[in-house]
Motif scaffolding. Structure first.
Motif, mmCIF file in Angstrom:
data_model
loop_
_atom_site.group_PDB
_atom_site.id
_atom_site.type_symbol
_atom_site.label_atom_id
_atom_site.label_comp_id
_atom_site.label_asym_id
_atom_site.label_seq_id
_atom_site.Cartn_x
_atom_site.Cartn_y
_atom_site.Cartn_z
ATOM 1 N N ILE A 24 0.829 -1.208 0.000
ATOM 2 C CA ILE A 24 0.000 0.000 0.000
ATOM 3 C C ILE A 24 0.862 1.255 0.000
ATOM 4 C CG2 ILE A 24 -1.657 1.333 1.373
ATOM 5 C CD1 ILE A 24 -2.855 -1.350 2.266
ATOM 6 N N LEU A 25 1.923 1.270 0.805
ATOM 7 C CA LEU A 25 2.808 2.437 0.862
ATOM 8 C C LEU A 25 3.491 2.665 -0.481
ATOM 9 C CD1 LEU A 25 3.954 4.658 2.688
ATOM 10 C CD2 LEU A 25 5.757 3.063 3.350
ATOM 11 N N GLY A 26 3.937 1.605 -1.110
ATOM 12 C CA GLY A 26 4.556 1.733 -2.430
ATOM 13 C C GLY A 26 3.591 2.299 -3.456
ATOM 14 N N LEU A 27 2.343 1.843 -3.429
ATOM 15 C CA LEU A 27 1.347 2.369 -4.368
ATOM 16 C C LEU A 27 1.036 3.834 -4.100
ATOM 17 C CD1 LEU A 27 -1.129 -0.641 -4.556
ATOM 18 C CD2 LEU A 27 0.479 0.119 -6.307
ATOM 19 N N HIS A 32 1.815 9.803 -6.152
ATOM 20 C CA HIS A 32 2.142 11.220 -5.989
ATOM 21 C C HIS A 32 2.570 11.840 -7.314
ATOM 22 C CE1 HIS A 32 1.784 10.660 -1.760
ATOM 23 N NE2 HIS A 32 2.213 11.864 -1.487
ATOM 24 N N LYS A 33 2.211 13.108 -7.455
ATOM 25 C CA LYS A 33 2.596 13.861 -8.648
ATOM 26 C C LYS A 33 4.057 14.276 -8.527
ATOM 27 C CE LYS A 33 1.137 18.045 -9.104
ATOM 28 N NZ LYS A 33 0.305 19.235 -9.262
ATOM 29 N N VAL A 56 -7.208 19.105 -3.144
ATOM 30 C CA VAL A 56 -7.662 18.434 -1.932
ATOM 31 C C VAL A 56 -7.293 16.955 -1.988
ATOM 32 C CG1 VAL A 56 -9.709 17.802 -0.590
ATOM 33 C CG2 VAL A 56 -9.522 20.086 -1.577
ATOM 34 N N ALA A 57 -7.431 16.357 -3.157
ATOM 35 C CA ALA A 57 -7.101 14.940 -3.314
ATOM 36 C C ALA A 57 -5.622 14.697 -3.041
ATOM 37 C CB ALA A 57 -7.468 14.470 -4.714
ATOM 38 N N GLU A 58 -4.764 15.596 -3.481
ATOM 39 C CA GLU A 58 -3.326 15.428 -3.258
ATOM 40 C C GLU A 58 -2.965 15.611 -1.788
ATOM 41 O OE1 GLU A 58 0.879 16.898 -5.174
ATOM 42 O OE2 GLU A 58 -0.997 17.296 -6.207
ATOM 43 N N ARG A 63 -1.614 12.915 3.395
ATOM 44 C CA ARG A 63 -1.960 12.483 4.760
ATOM 45 C C ARG A 63 -2.004 10.966 4.868
ATOM 46 N NH1 ARG A 63 -6.394 16.783 4.555
ATOM 47 N NH2 ARG A 63 -5.302 18.614 5.316
ATOM 48 N N LEU A 64 -2.653 10.321 3.888
ATOM 49 C CA LEU A 64 -2.733 8.856 3.903
ATOM 50 C C LEU A 64 -1.351 8.221 3.815
ATOM 51 C CD1 LEU A 64 -5.856 8.127 1.669
ATOM 52 C CD2 LEU A 64 -5.577 7.626 4.093
ATOM 53 N N THR A 65 -0.474 8.807 3.010
ATOM 54 C CA THR A 65 0.876 8.275 2.884
ATOM 55 C C THR A 65 1.628 8.374 4.198
ATOM 56 O OG1 THR A 65 0.891 8.937 0.553
ATOM 57 C CG2 THR A 65 3.012 8.421 1.547
#
Length: 87
Positions: A24-27, A32-33, A56-58, A63-65
């Motif tokens: 998940i972390l790798g994905l 990321h842009k 907002v999505a970025e 945050r999720l990362t």
């Protein structure tokens, strides 16, 4: 001599969680842009223009990362503790 099995259920559980979090972390990192100034600039990828602000999505992806990264680190520390005390 006290022989403890190498893969007890807590160690096995944390190992599975670590593998899932790693994927998940790798994905998340790959989603990321590119912001420029990194390795992509060496190979001609630095020609893109930046749009200034972040969406907002970025920000949510950032945050999720960070959250997944902290969970990943905590899982590694937990595995270290379990291996030190013998599972």
């Amino acid at each position: 001599m006290n022989l403890v099995p190498l893969m007890t259920w807590p160690i096995m559980t944390l190992s599975i969680i670590l593998v899932v979090l790693s994927v998940i972390l790798g994905l998340f990192i790959l989603l990321h842009k590119a912001r420029g100034g990194g390795m992509s600039d060496l190979f001609g990828g630095g020609m893109s223009t930046s749009m200034g602000g972040t969406s907002v999505a970025e920000r949510n992806l950032d945050r999720l990362t960070v959250i997944v990264g902290l969970l990943w680190f905590a899982t590694i520390v937990g595995l270290l503790v379990l291996y030190r005390i013998g599972g």
